[in-house]
Design a protein around this motif. Sequence first.
Motif, PDB file in Angstrom:
ATOM      1  N   ARG A  24       0.821  -1.208   0.000  1.00  0.00           N
ATOM      2  CA  ARG A  24       0.000   0.000   0.000  1.00  0.00           C
ATOM      3  C   ARG A  24       0.855   1.257   0.000  1.00  0.00           C
ATOM      4  O   ARG A  24       0.415   2.308  -0.498  1.00  0.00           O
ATOM      5  CB  ARG A  24      -0.927   0.013   1.216  1.00  0.00           C
ATOM      6  CG  ARG A  24      -1.933  -1.130   1.275  1.00  0.00           C
ATOM      7  CD  ARG A  24      -2.627  -1.134   2.618  1.00  0.00           C
ATOM      8  NE  ARG A  24      -1.661  -1.285   3.711  1.00  0.00           N
ATOM      9  CZ  ARG A  24      -1.964  -1.150   4.997  1.00  0.00           C
ATOM     10  NH1 ARG A  24      -3.200  -0.842   5.359  1.00  0.00           N
ATOM     11  NH2 ARG A  24      -1.030  -1.320   5.928  1.00  0.00           N
ATOM     12  N   HIS A  25       2.060   1.176   0.560  1.00  0.00           N
ATOM     13  CA  HIS A  25       2.924   2.347   0.670  1.00  0.00           C
ATOM     14  C   HIS A  25       4.113   2.296  -0.287  1.00  0.00           C
ATOM     15  O   HIS A  25       4.966   3.173  -0.242  1.00  0.00           O
ATOM     16  CB  HIS A  25       3.453   2.472   2.104  1.00  0.00           C
ATOM     17  CG  HIS A  25       2.379   2.598   3.137  1.00  0.00           C
ATOM     18  ND1 HIS A  25       2.577   2.311   4.479  1.00  0.00           N
ATOM     19  CD2 HIS A  25       1.073   2.971   3.031  1.00  0.00           C
ATOM     20  CE1 HIS A  25       1.461   2.516   5.146  1.00  0.00           C
ATOM     21  NE2 HIS A  25       0.533   2.918   4.291  1.00  0.00           N
ATOM     22  N   ARG A  60      -4.911   8.057  -0.484  1.00  0.00           N
ATOM     23  CA  ARG A  60      -5.971   7.818   0.483  1.00  0.00           C
ATOM     24  C   ARG A  60      -7.230   8.605   0.144  1.00  0.00           C
ATOM     25  O   ARG A  60      -8.353   8.120   0.348  1.00  0.00           O
ATOM     26  CB  ARG A  60      -5.474   8.187   1.884  1.00  0.00           C
ATOM     27  CG  ARG A  60      -4.447   7.184   2.420  1.00  0.00           C
ATOM     28  CD  ARG A  60      -3.887   7.589   3.767  1.00  0.00           C
ATOM     29  NE  ARG A  60      -2.991   6.561   4.281  1.00  0.00           N
ATOM     30  CZ  ARG A  60      -2.257   6.696   5.381  1.00  0.00           C
ATOM     31  NH1 ARG A  60      -2.319   7.819   6.081  1.00  0.00           N
ATOM     32  NH2 ARG A  60      -1.473   5.709   5.782  1.00  0.00           N
TER      33      ARG A  60
END
Length: 387
Positions: free
Chosen positions: A338-339, A377
């Motif tokens: 995700r990062h 996000r």
Amino acid sequence: MSRPVIAGLVAAVVGYASSFAVVLAGLRAAGATEAQAASGLLALCVAMGLLSIVLAATTRMPITIAWSTPGAALLASAGEPSGGYPAALGAFAAAGLLIVLAGLWRPLARAIAAIPSGLASAMLAGVLLSLCLAPVHSMVELPWLTAPVIAVWALLTRFARPWAVPGALAAMAVAVAIGRSPDLAGLHLGPQLSFTLPHVTAGALVGTALPLFIVTMTSQNVTGMGVLASFGYRPSLRRMLTTTGAATALVAPFGGHQVNLGAITAALTAGPDAGPDVGRRWIASATNGAAYLVLGVLAGAATTLLSVVPPLLIEAVAGLALLGALAGAIAAAVADPRHREAATVTLVVSASGMTALGISAPFWGLCAGLALLGLARVRAARPLTAT
């Protein structure tokens, strides 16, 4: 000699030999003269030694205090700040005061903890990358001096890993001595402290102090507490942060860039190598501290001897010492899918060496990664707001 004492001595010798070249390279890049760099190394050794002895003896826990090797690497990659060496010292003191504040004011500690570990690791990887490229550049420009250093390092990494970097330093000394006989006449070999009045500049605060604070908290203090906890020791985080932060602010005018919890050395002094009796392992940390007080006497000699070595060769040894840290930082940076993209951006910008508005690349790298993560996000949350 008891096992805790042996473990403490080994941790001190290996820790010092493995990273003092990185510390000196960082101080020189920040604008320090040879005398000022020697003073910084001495101040750090004294602070680390005294704190290790006092904290270990009063808590009866193997608490080991160290200098921030990643912080020194950050200084080496960021270069001299606007305002020169006095501004760098102001940034050192400010970073120490931020550590104190993190210990006293929990929201600040929580804010640092809220930074995704992947982005913090990516910033560290970007900082380390430029130094870790030095062995390659040195092989091209100084092949006859660099080849034996790398060969010794590679062999010891395979057969006696803790002694790989000390062995590389020894090989460097032999290679330089064979190549030329250094003239040490008139050079200072004894310990020396040099006081410089710190100066505060906005660029150094944002570009040096803040990244130094974040790197120290994430790669040293948090990691050090984790290592201690893994062996069943849980000292007061508030006391650890306020003590080491205050010590950093005190030694900053003498060139000390950061005093913090040890991580790798803590594994040596708190682990089974320090003996089977967990209640006596604090002796290893106290011994480590006493050894650093002795090693501090060698700061002037170490700095002087390195002054006759080609700077690129010193950077090459420092790069070899940091390869393991670089590998760990990259692995942690890309561990969370995700990062991963934001972490890659952080790494690239941090490694760029750019300076904008007087602020160095690591700060901009972290900002870029956080911005990209924030956009991701927002994009992920948008379908929820439409329903």
